[in-house]
Design a protein around this motif. Sequence first.
Motif, PDB file in Angstrom:
ATOM      1  N   GLU A  93       0.817  -1.218   0.000  1.00 37.90           N
ATOM      2  CA  GLU A  93       0.000   0.000   0.000  1.00 37.90           C
ATOM      3  C   GLU A  93       0.856   1.275   0.000  1.00 37.90           C
ATOM      4  OE1 GLU A  93      -3.182   0.989   3.060  1.00 37.90           O
ATOM      5  OE2 GLU A  93      -4.123  -0.621   1.908  1.00 37.90           O
ATOM      6  N   PRO A  94       1.904   1.376   0.827  1.00 43.90           N
ATOM      7  CA  PRO A  94       2.711   2.606   0.814  1.00 43.90           C
ATOM      8  C   PRO A  94       3.392   2.912  -0.521  1.00 43.90           C
ATOM      9  CG  PRO A  94       3.137   1.387   2.822  1.00 43.90           C
ATOM     10  CD  PRO A  94       2.289   0.515   1.946  1.00 43.90           C
ATOM     11  N   VAL A  95       3.751   1.863  -1.273  1.00 48.44           N
ATOM     12  CA  VAL A  95       4.405   2.120  -2.565  1.00 48.44           C
ATOM     13  C   VAL A  95       3.413   2.173  -3.722  1.00 48.44           C
ATOM     14  CG1 VAL A  95       6.627   1.164  -1.848  1.00 48.44           C
ATOM     15  CG2 VAL A  95       4.966  -0.318  -2.939  1.00 48.44           C
ATOM     16  N   GLY A  96       2.123   2.018  -3.421  1.00 44.98           N
ATOM     17  CA  GLY A  96       1.084   2.184  -4.417  1.00 44.98           C
ATOM     18  C   GLY A  96       0.849   1.000  -5.329  1.00 44.98           C
ATOM     19  N   ILE A  97       1.245  -0.199  -4.913  1.00 47.99           N
ATOM     20  CA  ILE A  97       1.031  -1.384  -5.758  1.00 47.99           C
ATOM     21  C   ILE A  97      -0.412  -1.860  -5.661  1.00 47.99           C
ATOM     22  CG2 ILE A  97       1.677  -3.798  -6.112  1.00 47.99           C
ATOM     23  CD1 ILE A  97       4.514  -3.001  -5.290  1.00 47.99           C
ATOM     24  N   CYS A  98      -0.893  -2.094  -4.453  1.00 43.42           N
ATOM     25  CA  CYS A  98      -2.283  -2.523  -4.259  1.00 43.42           C
ATOM     26  C   CYS A  98      -2.675  -2.272  -2.809  1.00 43.42           C
ATOM     27  CB  CYS A  98      -2.476  -3.997  -4.628  1.00 43.42           C
ATOM     28  SG  CYS A  98      -1.602  -5.142  -3.568  1.00 43.42           S
ATOM     29  N   SER A  99      -3.957  -2.451  -2.512  1.00 42.05           N
ATOM     30  CA  SER A  99      -4.429  -2.232  -1.148  1.00 42.05           C
ATOM     31  C   SER A  99      -4.177  -3.474  -0.296  1.00 42.05           C
ATOM     32  CB  SER A  99      -5.928  -1.912  -1.153  1.00 42.05           C
ATOM     33  OG  SER A  99      -6.664  -3.084  -1.448  1.00 42.05           O
ATOM     34  N   HIS A 100      -4.315  -3.289   1.000  1.00 44.80           N
ATOM     35  CA  HIS A 100      -4.131  -4.426   1.900  1.00 44.80           C
ATOM     36  C   HIS A 100      -5.230  -5.465   1.713  1.00 44.80           C
ATOM     37  CE1 HIS A 100      -6.797  -1.715   4.135  1.00 44.80           C
ATOM     38  NE2 HIS A 100      -7.236  -2.785   4.783  1.00 44.80           N
ATOM     39  N   LEU A 101      -6.398  -5.048   1.258  1.00 47.14           N
ATOM     40  CA  LEU A 101      -7.469  -6.008   0.975  1.00 47.14           C
ATOM     41  C   LEU A 101      -7.119  -6.889  -0.212  1.00 47.14           C
ATOM     42  CD1 LEU A 101     -10.661  -3.832   1.475  1.00 47.14           C
ATOM     43  CD2 LEU A 101      -9.722  -5.557   2.999  1.00 47.14           C
ATOM     44  N   THR A 102      -6.527  -6.310  -1.226  1.00 45.53           N
ATOM     45  CA  THR A 102      -6.121  -7.098  -2.397  1.00 45.53           C
ATOM     46  C   THR A 102      -5.043  -8.094  -2.025  1.00 45.53           C
ATOM     47  OG1 THR A 102      -6.652  -5.223  -3.827  1.00 45.53           O
ATOM     48  CG2 THR A 102      -5.234  -6.944  -4.751  1.00 45.53           C
ATOM     49  N   SER A 103      -4.053  -7.651  -1.275  1.00 53.02           N
ATOM     50  CA  SER A 103      -2.980  -8.573  -0.894  1.00 53.02           C
ATOM     51  C   SER A 103      -3.489  -9.657   0.051  1.00 53.02           C
ATOM     52  CB  SER A 103      -1.807  -7.810  -0.269  1.00 53.02           C
ATOM     53  OG  SER A 103      -2.218  -7.116   0.890  1.00 53.02           O
ATOM     54  N   ALA A 104      -4.440  -9.330   0.925  1.00 51.37           N
ATOM     55  CA  ALA A 104      -5.039 -10.348   1.796  1.00 51.37           C
ATOM     56  C   ALA A 104      -5.841 -11.342   0.964  1.00 51.37           C
ATOM     57  CB  ALA A 104      -5.934  -9.690   2.840  1.00 51.37           C
ATOM     58  N   ALA A 105      -6.549 -10.860  -0.050  1.00 51.05           N
ATOM     59  CA  ALA A 105      -7.320 -11.746  -0.919  1.00 51.05           C
ATOM     60  C   ALA A 105      -6.411 -12.691  -1.699  1.00 51.05           C
ATOM     61  CB  ALA A 105      -8.178 -10.932  -1.875  1.00 51.05           C
ATOM     62  N   VAL A 106      -5.263 -12.188  -2.137  1.00 49.64           N
ATOM     63  CA  VAL A 106      -4.305 -13.047  -2.833  1.00 49.64           C
ATOM     64  C   VAL A 106      -3.768 -14.121  -1.887  1.00 49.64           C
ATOM     65  CG1 VAL A 106      -2.012 -13.085  -3.910  1.00 49.64           C
ATOM     66  CG2 VAL A 106      -3.677 -11.345  -4.569  1.00 49.64           C
ATOM     67  N   GLY A 107      -3.409 -13.718  -0.671  1.00 48.84           N
ATOM     68  CA  GLY A 107      -2.917 -14.689   0.313  1.00 48.84           C
ATOM     69  C   GLY A 107      -3.950 -15.748   0.632  1.00 48.84           C
ATOM     70  N   LEU A 108      -5.180 -15.330   0.884  1.00 49.67           N
ATOM     71  CA  LEU A 108      -6.240 -16.280   1.190  1.00 49.67           C
ATOM     72  C   LEU A 108      -6.610 -17.097  -0.038  1.00 49.67           C
ATOM     73  CD1 LEU A 108      -8.181 -17.378   3.295  1.00 49.67           C
ATOM     74  CD2 LEU A 108      -9.808 -15.626   2.598  1.00 49.67           C
ATOM     75  N   GLY A 109      -6.561 -16.481  -1.209  1.00 53.16           N
ATOM     76  CA  GLY A 109      -6.882 -17.211  -2.437  1.00 53.16           C
ATOM     77  C   GLY A 109      -5.923 -18.353  -2.700  1.00 53.16           C
ATOM     78  N   LEU A 110      -4.640 -18.111  -2.492  1.00 51.29           N
ATOM     79  CA  LEU A 110      -3.663 -19.190  -2.667  1.00 51.29           C
ATOM     80  C   LEU A 110      -3.896 -20.309  -1.658  1.00 51.29           C
ATOM     81  CD1 LEU A 110      -0.421 -17.132  -3.373  1.00 51.29           C
ATOM     82  CD2 LEU A 110      -1.752 -18.487  -4.995  1.00 51.29           C
ATOM     83  N   GLY A 111      -4.162 -19.937  -0.416  1.00 53.49           N
ATOM     84  CA  GLY A 111      -4.456 -20.947   0.598  1.00 53.49           C
ATOM     85  C   GLY A 111      -5.739 -21.703   0.307  1.00 53.49           C
ATOM     86  N   SER A 112      -6.719 -21.007  -0.239  1.00 58.53           N
ATOM     87  CA  SER A 112      -8.004 -21.641  -0.548  1.00 58.53           C
ATOM     88  C   SER A 112      -7.876 -22.694  -1.637  1.00 58.53           C
ATOM     89  CB  SER A 112      -9.017 -20.589  -0.987  1.00 58.53           C
ATOM     90  OG  SER A 112      -9.289 -19.707   0.066  1.00 58.53           O
ATOM     91  N   LEU A 113      -6.931 -22.515  -2.532  1.00 55.01           N
ATOM     92  CA  LEU A 113      -6.748 -23.516  -3.577  1.00 55.01           C
ATOM     93  C   LEU A 113      -6.363 -24.870  -2.982  1.00 55.01           C
ATOM     94  CD1 LEU A 113      -5.001 -21.456  -6.367  1.00 55.01           C
ATOM     95  CD2 LEU A 113      -7.342 -22.296  -6.310  1.00 55.01           C
ATOM     96  N   PHE A 114      -5.572 -24.869  -1.914  1.00 57.32           N
ATOM     97  CA  PHE A 114      -5.233 -26.122  -1.241  1.00 57.32           C
ATOM     98  C   PHE A 114      -6.503 -26.764  -0.681  1.00 57.32           C
ATOM     99  CE2 PHE A 114      -1.186 -23.741  -0.535  1.00 57.32           C
ATOM    100  CZ  PHE A 114      -0.377 -24.552  -1.333  1.00 57.32           C
ATOM    101  N   GLU A 115      -7.328 -25.960  -0.049  1.00 59.32           N
ATOM    102  CA  GLU A 115      -8.546 -26.460   0.582  1.00 59.32           C
ATOM    103  C   GLU A 115      -9.536 -26.961  -0.465  1.00 59.32           C
ATOM    104  OE1 GLU A 115     -10.321 -27.444   4.122  1.00 59.32           O
ATOM    105  OE2 GLU A 115      -8.369 -26.586   3.755  1.00 59.32           O
ATOM    106  N   ILE A 116      -9.697 -26.239  -1.548  1.00 60.82           N
ATOM    107  CA  ILE A 116     -10.610 -26.661  -2.610  1.00 60.82           C
ATOM    108  C   ILE A 116     -10.144 -27.974  -3.223  1.00 60.82           C
ATOM    109  CG2 ILE A 116     -11.441 -26.042  -4.925  1.00 60.82           C
ATOM    110  CD1 ILE A 116     -11.467 -23.100  -3.883  1.00 60.82           C
ATOM    111  N   SER A 117      -8.845 -28.127  -3.418  1.00 62.35           N
ATOM    112  CA  SER A 117      -8.294 -29.375  -3.937  1.00 62.35           C
ATOM    113  C   SER A 117      -8.604 -30.533  -2.989  1.00 62.35           C
ATOM    114  CB  SER A 117      -6.789 -29.223  -4.131  1.00 62.35           C
ATOM    115  OG  SER A 117      -6.245 -30.383  -4.694  1.00 62.35           O
TER     116      SER A 117
END
Length: 158
Positions: A89-113
């Motif tokens: 967020e400080p360097v303007g790449i993305c918001s903390h919500l987007t980065s949290a969604a990416v982190g949870l999304g990667l973890g969710s793929l394990f669970e969905i599998s």
Amino acid sequence: MESNGMLGKIVLWAAFNAEVYVAMYELRWMIVFATVLIVVDLYWGSRDAVSIRGEEWHLSRAGRRTLNKVIEYMTYLLVGCVGGLAILEPVGICSHLTSAAVGLGLGSLFEISSIIGHVLAVHGIRKRFNVWTFLMSVLGGKRRDISDSIDKAIEEER
């Protein structure tokens, strides 16, 4: 003079706590999503273990595995959120919500599998569906057709 230092620490701590509460409030639906995935995996995993593999169901084992998953998925979520707040967020790449969604999304793929594997086993289908192979096939552009990607992701059970 001593009381001014203490007052400053209290104000600083209160401001930090308010920011933490706001961030957790913004993540509430991601937390619900992770909880739903964990409960669904507990259900299908228990059915797979008891009815298909003939194992005894133990509350302590199921509880321990479920609690471990809760800790893992909250870790994925919080590392993504804190990484977003601290760096992205400080360097303007993305918001903390987007980065949290990416982190949870990667973890969710394990669970969905895992859930797909349990559902297939309970229904007597002796094949495995690899979510990672499917995603790499679709996103990699090697396969033009979704059905080809699905065929590639389905493997014979070992």
